[in-house]
Design a protein around this motif. Sequence first.
Motif, PDB file in Angstrom:
ATOM      1  N   VAL A  95       0.849  -1.195   0.000  1.00 54.00           N
ATOM      2  CA  VAL A  95       0.000   0.000   0.000  1.00 54.00           C
ATOM      3  C   VAL A  95       0.882   1.242   0.000  1.00 54.00           C
ATOM      4  O   VAL A  95       1.717   1.426   0.882  1.00 54.00           O
ATOM      5  CB  VAL A  95      -0.932   0.014   1.221  1.00 54.00           C
ATOM      6  CG1 VAL A  95      -1.700   1.332   1.299  1.00 54.00           C
ATOM      7  CG2 VAL A  95      -1.910  -1.164   1.148  1.00 54.00           C
ATOM      8  N   SER A  96       0.693   2.100  -1.008  1.00 53.19           N
ATOM      9  CA  SER A  96       1.454   3.344  -1.131  1.00 53.19           C
ATOM     10  C   SER A  96       0.513   4.494  -1.445  1.00 53.19           C
ATOM     11  O   SER A  96      -0.316   4.392  -2.352  1.00 53.19           O
ATOM     12  CB  SER A  96       2.511   3.241  -2.236  1.00 53.19           C
ATOM     13  OG  SER A  96       3.465   2.239  -1.959  1.00 53.19           O
ATOM     14  N   THR A 141     -12.623   3.857   1.032  1.00 58.02           N
ATOM     15  CA  THR A 141     -13.743   2.978   0.717  1.00 58.02           C
ATOM     16  C   THR A 141     -13.259   1.572   0.401  1.00 58.02           C
ATOM     17  O   THR A 141     -12.074   1.307   0.276  1.00 58.02           O
ATOM     18  CB  THR A 141     -14.553   3.521  -0.478  1.00 58.02           C
ATOM     19  OG1 THR A 141     -13.779   3.367  -1.683  1.00 58.02           O
ATOM     20  CG2 THR A 141     -14.904   4.987  -0.282  1.00 58.02           C
ATOM     21  N   GLY A 142     -14.213   0.693   0.234  1.00 58.76           N
ATOM     22  CA  GLY A 142     -13.914  -0.694  -0.086  1.00 58.76           C
ATOM     23  C   GLY A 142     -14.937  -1.595   0.574  1.00 58.76           C
ATOM     24  O   GLY A 142     -15.603  -1.215   1.547  1.00 58.76           O
ATOM     25  N   MET A 168     -11.026  10.269  -2.868  1.00 59.34           N
ATOM     26  CA  MET A 168     -11.389   8.903  -2.562  1.00 59.34           C
ATOM     27  C   MET A 168     -10.204   7.978  -2.773  1.00 59.34           C
ATOM     28  O   MET A 168      -9.490   8.090  -3.773  1.00 59.34           O
ATOM     29  CB  MET A 168     -12.549   8.426  -3.434  1.00 59.34           C
ATOM     30  CG  MET A 168     -12.980   6.984  -3.128  1.00 59.34           C
ATOM     31  SD  MET A 168     -14.397   6.422  -4.115  1.00 59.34           S
ATOM     32  CE  MET A 168     -13.627   6.209  -5.716  1.00 59.34           C
ATOM     33  N   MET A 169      -9.994   7.077  -1.817  1.00 62.78           N
ATOM     34  CA  MET A 169      -9.064   5.965  -1.976  1.00 62.78           C
ATOM     35  C   MET A 169      -9.869   4.684  -1.767  1.00 62.78           C
ATOM     36  O   MET A 169     -10.575   4.562  -0.770  1.00 62.78           O
ATOM     37  CB  MET A 169      -7.921   6.049  -0.961  1.00 62.78           C
ATOM     38  CG  MET A 169      -7.041   7.271  -1.114  1.00 62.78           C
ATOM     39  SD  MET A 169      -5.583   7.195  -0.034  1.00 62.78           S
ATOM     40  CE  MET A 169      -6.370   7.147   1.574  1.00 62.78           C
ATOM     41  N   ARG A 170      -9.739   3.762  -2.705  1.00 60.38           N
ATOM     42  CA  ARG A 170     -10.517   2.532  -2.625  1.00 60.38           C
ATOM     43  C   ARG A 170      -9.600   1.340  -2.421  1.00 60.38           C
ATOM     44  O   ARG A 170      -8.720   1.071  -3.243  1.00 60.38           O
ATOM     45  CB  ARG A 170     -11.348   2.342  -3.893  1.00 60.38           C
ATOM     46  CG  ARG A 170     -12.174   1.065  -3.889  1.00 60.38           C
ATOM     47  CD  ARG A 170     -13.044   0.937  -5.127  1.00 60.38           C
ATOM     48  NE  ARG A 170     -13.684  -0.366  -5.198  1.00 60.38           N
ATOM     49  CZ  ARG A 170     -14.790  -0.700  -4.545  1.00 60.38           C
ATOM     50  NH1 ARG A 170     -15.388   0.198  -3.781  1.00 60.38           N
ATOM     51  NH2 ARG A 170     -15.319  -1.899  -4.651  1.00 60.38           N
ATOM     52  N   LEU A 171      -9.807   0.641  -1.315  1.00 61.44           N
ATOM     53  CA  LEU A 171      -9.065  -0.587  -1.045  1.00 61.44           C
ATOM     54  C   LEU A 171      -9.790  -1.773  -1.662  1.00 61.44           C
ATOM     55  O   LEU A 171     -11.019  -1.863  -1.599  1.00 61.44           O
ATOM     56  CB  LEU A 171      -8.937  -0.821   0.461  1.00 61.44           C
ATOM     57  CG  LEU A 171      -7.766  -0.189   1.199  1.00 61.44           C
ATOM     58  CD1 LEU A 171      -7.937  -0.393   2.708  1.00 61.44           C
ATOM     59  CD2 LEU A 171      -6.437  -0.751   0.742  1.00 61.44           C
ATOM     60  N   LEU A 221      -4.386  -1.012  -2.815  1.00 59.61           N
ATOM     61  CA  LEU A 221      -4.898   0.126  -3.561  1.00 59.61           C
ATOM     62  C   LEU A 221      -4.663  -0.181  -5.034  1.00 59.61           C
ATOM     63  O   LEU A 221      -3.519  -0.378  -5.447  1.00 59.61           O
ATOM     64  CB  LEU A 221      -4.158   1.408  -3.175  1.00 59.61           C
ATOM     65  CG  LEU A 221      -4.532   2.032  -1.836  1.00 59.61           C
ATOM     66  CD1 LEU A 221      -3.621   3.207  -1.532  1.00 59.61           C
ATOM     67  CD2 LEU A 221      -5.981   2.481  -1.831  1.00 59.61           C
ATOM     68  N   PRO A 222      -5.724  -0.244  -5.840  1.00 58.25           N
ATOM     69  CA  PRO A 222      -5.556  -0.651  -7.237  1.00 58.25           C
ATOM     70  C   PRO A 222      -4.523   0.167  -8.002  1.00 58.25           C
ATOM     71  O   PRO A 222      -3.823  -0.350  -8.854  1.00 58.25           O
ATOM     72  CB  PRO A 222      -6.961  -0.471  -7.821  1.00 58.25           C
ATOM     73  CG  PRO A 222      -7.868  -0.628  -6.661  1.00 58.25           C
ATOM     74  CD  PRO A 222      -7.131  -0.040  -5.497  1.00 58.25           C
TER      75      PRO A 222
END
Length: 233
Positions: free
Chosen positions: A24-25, A37-38, A211-214, A219-220
């Motif tokens: 994760v970065s 989110t996720g 937004m950051m989505r796990l 993280l894609p």
Amino acid sequence: MANIVQFENVGLRYGTGPETLSDVSFTLATGAFYFLTGASGAGKTSLLKLLYLAQRPTRGIIRLFGEDAVTMPRDRLPGFRRRIGVVFQDFRLIPHLSAADNIALPLRVSGVSEAEIEAPVREMLAWVGLRDRADAKPPTLSGGEQQRIAIARAVITRPEMLVADEPTGNVDPDMADRLLHLFESLNRLGTTVVVATHDFQLLQRIPGAHMMRLDAGRLPDPTGSLRHPPRKP
């Protein structure tokens, strides 16, 4: 300080099981508002624990407030944690203390004198709309009232960063809007806000939020670049 948080190739494993978070970065800009989110089980709560220093990563680099949080001596962690407000999903209010005393707890732990506690506690109660509930114990408060007390407790020390884990998960839509408004007001004062949620409807309610989505602990986008949430047409 342009970035308040920096993660580089962070991994987290509990015991001998598979990694909960992998490579994760990302960076969080000072004074910005973020939604994390996720799906359930994606690793949101684990990532938040790393952010508020309740957990150390298995590998990788984490920098908070410009300092290495991974190798930081344990005796420095309490001071660092006081710069971060946390709103837990289960509130974690102390049931035998009044609403006012729950809010005052971080100040007392920090050694603030009793003479300097009353005014900020009154201010926080008014800010969350619960001035008339100062003497109420948590078991007598509704879920939404308990959540607002938890938020007041988290921000009474004027933290540089606020981390909230599913803060609207136990309240109705009207209360969710009110809570988000409180977070937005705090953000306007300069606090970096990170709200973990699985409710994608929330993403449209804070203009300019990121937004950051796990996805299954990752993280894609490996660069950790930020994406703006969808807007209503």
